[in-house]
Design a protein around this motif. Sequence first.
Motif, PDB file in Angstrom:
ATOM      1  N   VAL A 159       0.836  -1.205   0.000  1.00  0.00           N
ATOM      2  CA  VAL A 159       0.000   0.000   0.000  1.00  0.00           C
ATOM      3  C   VAL A 159       0.870   1.253   0.000  1.00  0.00           C
ATOM      4  O   VAL A 159       0.593   2.219  -0.731  1.00  0.00           O
ATOM      5  CB  VAL A 159      -0.943  -0.012   1.222  1.00  0.00           C
ATOM      6  CG1 VAL A 159      -1.537   1.378   1.463  1.00  0.00           C
ATOM      7  CG2 VAL A 159      -2.060  -1.025   1.022  1.00  0.00           C
ATOM      8  N   GLU A 160       1.921   1.269   0.824  1.00  0.00           N
ATOM      9  CA  GLU A 160       2.800   2.441   0.887  1.00  0.00           C
ATOM     10  C   GLU A 160       3.528   2.656  -0.437  1.00  0.00           C
ATOM     11  O   GLU A 160       3.681   3.788  -0.888  1.00  0.00           O
ATOM     12  CB  GLU A 160       3.815   2.296   2.024  1.00  0.00           C
ATOM     13  CG  GLU A 160       3.206   2.332   3.420  1.00  0.00           C
ATOM     14  CD  GLU A 160       2.456   3.616   3.716  1.00  0.00           C
ATOM     15  OE1 GLU A 160       2.736   4.660   3.077  1.00  0.00           O
ATOM     16  OE2 GLU A 160       1.576   3.593   4.599  1.00  0.00           O
ATOM     17  N   VAL A 161       3.985   1.561  -1.062  1.00  0.00           N
ATOM     18  CA  VAL A 161       4.669   1.681  -2.346  1.00  0.00           C
ATOM     19  C   VAL A 161       3.708   2.229  -3.403  1.00  0.00           C
ATOM     20  O   VAL A 161       4.059   3.118  -4.185  1.00  0.00           O
ATOM     21  CB  VAL A 161       5.241   0.319  -2.800  1.00  0.00           C
ATOM     22  CG1 VAL A 161       5.779   0.399  -4.230  1.00  0.00           C
ATOM     23  CG2 VAL A 161       6.353  -0.136  -1.851  1.00  0.00           C
ATOM     24  N   LEU A 162       2.480   1.718  -3.415  1.00  0.00           N
ATOM     25  CA  LEU A 162       1.485   2.212  -4.368  1.00  0.00           C
ATOM     26  C   LEU A 162       1.198   3.689  -4.121  1.00  0.00           C
ATOM     27  O   LEU A 162       1.030   4.465  -5.064  1.00  0.00           O
ATOM     28  CB  LEU A 162       0.194   1.396  -4.251  1.00  0.00           C
ATOM     29  CG  LEU A 162      -0.919   1.744  -5.249  1.00  0.00           C
ATOM     30  CD1 LEU A 162      -0.448   1.530  -6.679  1.00  0.00           C
ATOM     31  CD2 LEU A 162      -2.170   0.903  -4.971  1.00  0.00           C
ATOM     32  N   GLY A 163       1.159   4.089  -2.852  1.00  0.00           N
ATOM     33  CA  GLY A 163       0.934   5.486  -2.516  1.00  0.00           C
ATOM     34  C   GLY A 163       2.039   6.385  -3.046  1.00  0.00           C
ATOM     35  O   GLY A 163       1.778   7.475  -3.573  1.00  0.00           O
ATOM     36  N   LEU A 184      11.332  16.021  -4.701  1.00  0.00           N
ATOM     37  CA  LEU A 184      10.503  14.955  -4.145  1.00  0.00           C
ATOM     38  C   LEU A 184      11.073  14.384  -2.861  1.00  0.00           C
ATOM     39  O   LEU A 184      10.368  14.208  -1.872  1.00  0.00           O
ATOM     40  CB  LEU A 184      10.317  13.843  -5.180  1.00  0.00           C
ATOM     41  CG  LEU A 184       9.193  14.062  -6.184  1.00  0.00           C
ATOM     42  CD1 LEU A 184       9.189  12.951  -7.218  1.00  0.00           C
ATOM     43  CD2 LEU A 184       7.849  14.135  -5.487  1.00  0.00           C
ATOM     44  N   ILE A 185      12.391  14.066  -2.881  1.00  0.00           N
ATOM     45  CA  ILE A 185      13.019  13.585  -1.664  1.00  0.00           C
ATOM     46  C   ILE A 185      13.125  14.764  -0.704  1.00  0.00           C
ATOM     47  O   ILE A 185      13.767  15.757  -0.990  1.00  0.00           O
ATOM     48  CB  ILE A 185      14.413  12.993  -1.941  1.00  0.00           C
ATOM     49  CG1 ILE A 185      14.292  11.742  -2.801  1.00  0.00           C
ATOM     50  CG2 ILE A 185      15.122  12.669  -0.647  1.00  0.00           C
ATOM     51  CD1 ILE A 185      13.562  10.584  -2.127  1.00  0.00           C
ATOM     52  N   GLY A 186      12.471  14.653   0.418  1.00  0.00           N
ATOM     53  CA  GLY A 186      12.420  15.753   1.376  1.00  0.00           C
ATOM     54  C   GLY A 186      11.012  16.299   1.531  1.00  0.00           C
ATOM     55  O   GLY A 186      10.703  16.953   2.529  1.00  0.00           O
ATOM     56  N   ARG A 187      10.148  16.034   0.549  1.00  0.00           N
ATOM     57  CA  ARG A 187       8.756  16.456   0.684  1.00  0.00           C
ATOM     58  C   ARG A 187       8.082  15.675   1.791  1.00  0.00           C
ATOM     59  O   ARG A 187       8.338  14.497   1.989  1.00  0.00           O
ATOM     60  CB  ARG A 187       8.006  16.217  -0.642  1.00  0.00           C
ATOM     61  CG  ARG A 187       8.047  17.395  -1.592  1.00  0.00           C
ATOM     62  CD  ARG A 187       7.294  17.128  -2.868  1.00  0.00           C
ATOM     63  NE  ARG A 187       5.980  16.535  -2.669  1.00  0.00           N
ATOM     64  CZ  ARG A 187       5.022  16.553  -3.592  1.00  0.00           C
ATOM     65  NH1 ARG A 187       5.228  17.130  -4.738  1.00  0.00           N
ATOM     66  NH2 ARG A 187       3.871  15.972  -3.375  1.00  0.00           N
ATOM     67  N   ARG A 188       7.204  16.317   2.512  1.00  0.00           N
ATOM     68  CA  ARG A 188       6.584  15.691   3.675  1.00  0.00           C
ATOM     69  C   ARG A 188       5.812  14.424   3.310  1.00  0.00           C
ATOM     70  O   ARG A 188       5.939  13.401   3.987  1.00  0.00           O
ATOM     71  CB  ARG A 188       5.641  16.704   4.364  1.00  0.00           C
ATOM     72  CG  ARG A 188       4.820  16.131   5.503  1.00  0.00           C
ATOM     73  CD  ARG A 188       5.686  15.610   6.627  1.00  0.00           C
ATOM     74  NE  ARG A 188       6.421  16.665   7.262  1.00  0.00           N
ATOM     75  CZ  ARG A 188       5.955  17.398   8.277  1.00  0.00           C
ATOM     76  NH1 ARG A 188       4.737  17.196   8.724  1.00  0.00           N
ATOM     77  NH2 ARG A 188       6.705  18.324   8.826  1.00  0.00           N
ATOM     78  N   ASP A 189       4.994  14.473   2.252  1.00  0.00           N
ATOM     79  CA  ASP A 189       4.180  13.304   1.916  1.00  0.00           C
ATOM     80  C   ASP A 189       5.048  12.118   1.498  1.00  0.00           C
ATOM     81  O   ASP A 189       4.780  10.977   1.883  1.00  0.00           O
ATOM     82  CB  ASP A 189       3.146  13.633   0.826  1.00  0.00           C
ATOM     83  CG  ASP A 189       3.744  14.338  -0.391  1.00  0.00           C
ATOM     84  OD1 ASP A 189       4.977  14.561  -0.416  1.00  0.00           O
ATOM     85  OD2 ASP A 189       2.978  14.673  -1.313  1.00  0.00           O
ATOM     86  N   ILE A 190       6.117  12.384   0.733  1.00  0.00           N
ATOM     87  CA  ILE A 190       7.016  11.312   0.309  1.00  0.00           C
ATOM     88  C   ILE A 190       7.794  10.767   1.507  1.00  0.00           C
ATOM     89  O   ILE A 190       7.908   9.549   1.700  1.00  0.00           O
ATOM     90  CB  ILE A 190       8.000  11.802  -0.767  1.00  0.00           C
ATOM     91  CG1 ILE A 190       7.267  12.093  -2.079  1.00  0.00           C
ATOM     92  CG2 ILE A 190       9.117  10.774  -0.989  1.00  0.00           C
ATOM     93  CD1 ILE A 190       6.806  10.865  -2.827  1.00  0.00           C
ATOM     94  N   ASP A 192       7.017  10.916   4.664  1.00  0.00           N
ATOM     95  CA  ASP A 192       6.107  10.209   5.576  1.00  0.00           C
ATOM     96  C   ASP A 192       5.875   8.786   5.082  1.00  0.00           C
ATOM     97  O   ASP A 192       5.884   7.832   5.869  1.00  0.00           O
ATOM     98  CB  ASP A 192       4.773  10.949   5.691  1.00  0.00           C
ATOM     99  CG  ASP A 192       4.876  12.196   6.564  1.00  0.00           C
ATOM    100  OD1 ASP A 192       5.930  12.376   7.213  1.00  0.00           O
ATOM    101  OD2 ASP A 192       3.915  12.988   6.584  1.00  0.00           O
ATOM    102  N   ALA A 193       5.634   8.649   3.766  1.00  0.00           N
ATOM    103  CA  ALA A 193       5.397   7.317   3.192  1.00  0.00           C
ATOM    104  C   ALA A 193       6.642   6.442   3.313  1.00  0.00           C
ATOM    105  O   ALA A 193       6.556   5.260   3.663  1.00  0.00           O
ATOM    106  CB  ALA A 193       4.975   7.448   1.732  1.00  0.00           C
ATOM    107  N   LEU A 194       7.819   7.014   3.043  1.00  0.00           N
ATOM    108  CA  LEU A 194       9.063   6.261   3.156  1.00  0.00           C
ATOM    109  C   LEU A 194       9.334   5.865   4.607  1.00  0.00           C
ATOM    110  O   LEU A 194       9.842   4.780   4.885  1.00  0.00           O
ATOM    111  CB  LEU A 194      10.233   7.075   2.601  1.00  0.00           C
ATOM    112  CG  LEU A 194      10.271   7.253   1.082  1.00  0.00           C
ATOM    113  CD1 LEU A 194      11.328   8.279   0.688  1.00  0.00           C
ATOM    114  CD2 LEU A 194      10.537   5.930   0.376  1.00  0.00           C
ATOM    115  N   GLY A 195       8.973   6.747   5.535  1.00  0.00           N
ATOM    116  CA  GLY A 195       9.141   6.439   6.953  1.00  0.00           C
ATOM    117  C   GLY A 195       8.252   5.287   7.380  1.00  0.00           C
ATOM    118  O   GLY A 195       8.682   4.377   8.114  1.00  0.00           O
ATOM    119  N   ARG A 196       6.999   5.304   6.921  1.00  0.00           N
ATOM    120  CA  ARG A 196       6.088   4.194   7.243  1.00  0.00           C
ATOM    121  C   ARG A 196       6.588   2.896   6.611  1.00  0.00           C
ATOM    122  O   ARG A 196       6.515   1.818   7.222  1.00  0.00           O
ATOM    123  CB  ARG A 196       4.673   4.515   6.750  1.00  0.00           C
ATOM    124  CG  ARG A 196       3.980   5.611   7.553  1.00  0.00           C
ATOM    125  CD  ARG A 196       2.502   5.707   7.199  1.00  0.00           C
ATOM    126  NE  ARG A 196       2.281   6.081   5.809  1.00  0.00           N
ATOM    127  CZ  ARG A 196       2.168   7.329   5.381  1.00  0.00           C
ATOM    128  NH1 ARG A 196       2.285   8.336   6.234  1.00  0.00           N
ATOM    129  NH2 ARG A 196       1.945   7.587   4.100  1.00  0.00           N
TER     130      ARG A 196
END
Length: 233
Positions: A159-163, A184-190, A192-196
Amino acid sequence: MSQTPPTASSSSNLQAIFCASLDTYKKKTKKDLLAHPLMVQLQTCNSPTDILDVLRTQVQQFGQSTSGDDRLTKWLNPTVNVLYAFSAALGEGVGLVFSPAKVIFAGAGVLLAAKDVVASQDALVDIFERIESFFRRLEEYSDVPTTEAMRDIIVKIMVEVLGIFGIVTKEMKQGRAKTYLKKLIGRRDIEDALGRLDRLTQQETQMAIVQVLKVAHNVGDKVDVAIEGTFST
């Protein structure tokens, strides 16, 4: 990878999680992955090699790449291999008529075929390599018997990868390649997804280690019983 049968509640929960991620992806990208021509091709694939051929064609058909080890596609090998292995473990446990992994592959194919993908390859490669590193960590555990808890985590990883694919595809679709994609690297949404994704990968790895220890313990017990039986006769 062997597996324990999923319960009805587990299957229903995984189905809801994955279907919600598909809806989110569709809202972001205006693309229905289940109805996408790529899914038709991917559904007939019976090996990681078949899938890799389909995905590389997505780039090549636009004259963007002809090399099998191109920066845009070299990350695919470990990602496809690991996801394919885990997809086989999921079986029909997600309660869906399609393979969750093949949906992820379709999302990757849509992104690889996006306009200006080569012009934005530096930013994309950064993200692809981050995703690849997660799957490399899981690769050695792809043959470990799965439990319901592990299945749940694997689906959430997908799910996270698809997001992430959905976020990037949306930016590509809106023609923001030369501006937004560089950041993109450093953006909050990206991030956050990478952190999850990182936390989920760590959880899956920990569960796999526990499962390996359990299997080893059971084998040890059986050996002890066999030895005792031998000496008692």
